[in-house]
Design a protein around this motif. Structure first.
Motif, short mmCIF file in Angstrom:
data_model
loop_
_atom_site.label_atom_id
_atom_site.label_comp_id
_atom_site.label_asym_id
_atom_site.label_seq_id
_atom_site.Cartn_x
_atom_site.Cartn_y
_atom_site.Cartn_z
N ASP A 115 3.26 5.69 -1.63
CA ASP A 115 2.12 4.85 -2.46
C ASP A 115 3.11 3.55 -2.95
O ASP A 115 1.52 3.12 -2.90
CB ASP A 115 2.02 6.06 -3.35
CG ASP A 115 1.65 7.21 -3.39
OD1 ASP A 115 1.54 7.75 -1.51
OD2 ASP A 115 1.75 8.27 -3.70
N LYS A 116 3.86 3.10 -3.84
CA LYS A 116 4.19 2.11 -4.16
C LYS A 116 4.08 1.07 -3.42
O LYS A 116 3.36 0.32 -3.65
CB LYS A 116 5.40 2.11 -4.36
CG LYS A 116 5.59 0.90 -5.56
CD LYS A 116 7.76 1.14 -5.90
CE LYS A 116 7.11 -0.41 -7.00
NZ LYS A 116 8.85 -0.49 -7.38
N ALA A 117 4.02 0.82 -1.99
CA ALA A 117 3.84 0.08 -0.62
C ALA A 117 2.64 -0.29 -0.68
O ALA A 117 2.56 -0.99 0.04
CB ALA A 117 5.03 0.37 0.24
N ALA A 118 2.03 1.36 -1.10
CA ALA A 118 0.41 1.40 0.18
C ALA A 118 -0.28 0.43 -1.16
O ALA A 118 -1.48 -0.46 -1.13
CB ALA A 118 0.02 2.16 0.28
N ALA A 119 -0.43 0.36 -2.52
CA ALA A 119 -0.34 0.25 -3.51
C ALA A 119 -0.29 -1.61 -3.81
O ALA A 119 -1.57 -2.26 -3.86
CB ALA A 119 -0.32 0.48 -5.01
N ALA A 120 1.01 -1.88 -3.87
CA ALA A 120 1.10 -3.22 -3.47
C ALA A 120 0.16 -3.77 -2.18
O ALA A 120 -0.33 -5.28 -2.44
CB ALA A 120 2.37 -3.58 -2.77
N LYS A 121 -0.09 -3.50 -0.65
CA LYS A 121 -1.04 -3.89 -0.22
C LYS A 121 -2.28 -4.02 -0.63
O LYS A 121 -3.15 -4.71 0.32
CB LYS A 121 -0.37 -3.33 0.92
CG LYS A 121 -1.22 -3.40 2.60
CD LYS A 121 -1.27 -3.20 4.19
CE LYS A 121 0.64 -3.55 3.64
NZ LYS A 121 0.30 -5.06 4.68
N PHE A 122 -2.84 -2.72 -0.52
CA PHE A 122 -4.29 -2.96 -1.84
C PHE A 122 -4.60 -3.68 -2.35
O PHE A 122 -5.65 -4.64 -2.49
CB PHE A 122 -4.76 -1.57 -2.00
CG PHE A 122 -4.80 -0.78 -1.06
CD1 PHE A 122 -6.19 -0.66 -0.56
CD2 PHE A 122 -3.80 0.80 -1.48
CE1 PHE A 122 -6.03 0.42 0.68
CE2 PHE A 122 -4.26 2.16 -0.06
CZ PHE A 122 -5.44 1.87 0.89
N ALA A 123 -2.93 -4.21 -3.50
CA ALA A 123 -3.55 -4.97 -4.46
C ALA A 123 -3.64 -6.31 -3.58
O ALA A 123 -4.65 -7.53 -4.80
CB ALA A 123 -2.52 -5.37 -5.31
#
Length: 247
Positions: A115-123
């Motif tokens: 989730d953390k890596a996904a959130a960073a990419k979405f951001a």
């Protein structure tokens, strides 16, 4: 012998024509080669532009096919193969294809519980001004989903408030998140009406509308529209008993 007016006019016209020919020859002698060179350069530039357009169209076709290959791999539960295919598009693809590839990469990370890596990419997508606004808005919503459990309700509300309005393309997803954040912050007075708006909106997906009807009902908001009314066994029994005397 004196010239008549007619002869004089013809003579002047011949002189004028001869002068123009001399001027044209002088111009050609001075600038003829440069004119030819300019025409050649212009034609070459135009041909180059046409070739560039052709190459862009070809590249777009190839990238579209590569995206389909990646989606097929995802459909066959092969996320690593999909990620490998998406990588070059995400880094060098045309704008629309690049955004789709980046979004899909982030979704793959979500599916792997990263989730953390996904959130960073979405951001990163949401903050990229070169990407079309609809993609950025969707990425902001997906980022919020990925990190919702780590955010304070007010952060969610402030982040998505501008999208959580009727008429916005993402009203369903953003509105539901904001309504839940209102609940988590103890603001049922704001959550109930928002769930009611979601339930009555014809542009919101049915799954969200049905959840909104149920949530609004628990807060005393009568928001069930005919097209999305959630019918429970109890309500069916009650309706039957009311109709019995009329039969």
């Amino acid at each position: 012998m004196a010239l008549t007016p007619q002869n004089n006019e013809a003579f002047l016209r011949e002189v004028d024509d001869e002068l123009r020919r001399d001027q044209l020859m002088t111009f050609w002698e001075r600038y003829g080669r440069w004119t030819i060179a300019a025409v050649v350069v212009a034609l070459a530039a135009f041909a180059g532009f046409l070739y560039w357009q052709h190459r862009r169209a070809e590249a777009a076709g190839v990238q579209g096919e590569q995206l389909q290959v990646a989606y097929d791999a995802l459909g066959n539960t092969q996320p690593d193969a999909a990620a490998k295919t998406l990588a070059p598009i995400a880094s060098e693809g045309r704008d629309g294809y690049k955004a789709l590839a980046l979004m899909t990469q982030a979704d793959i990370l979500l599916s792997k519980k990263q989730d953390k890596a996904a959130a960073a990419k979405f951001a990163a997508i949401a903050g990229d001004a070169s990407i079309a606004q609809p993609f950025r808005d969707l990425a902001l919503i997906r980022q919020t989903v990925a990190e919702y459990d780590t955010l304070k309700p007010q952060v969610v509300i402030e982040r998505l408030r501008s999208l959580a309005v009727p008429g916005n393309a993402y009203f369903g997803s953003a509105g539901e998140l904001v309504a839940i954040a209102y609940l988590d912050s103890g603001r049922k007075d704001l959550a109930g009406p928002l769930f009611g708006q979601l339930a009555q909106s014809e542009t919101v997906p049915d799954s969200i509308r049905q959840r909104a009807v149920q949530m609004a009902g628990t807060m005393g908001v009568d928001a069930a529209a005919a097209s999305v009314r959630v019918v429970s066994p109890a309500s069916v029994s009650a309706a039957s008993s009311k109709e019995a005397p009329a039969q």
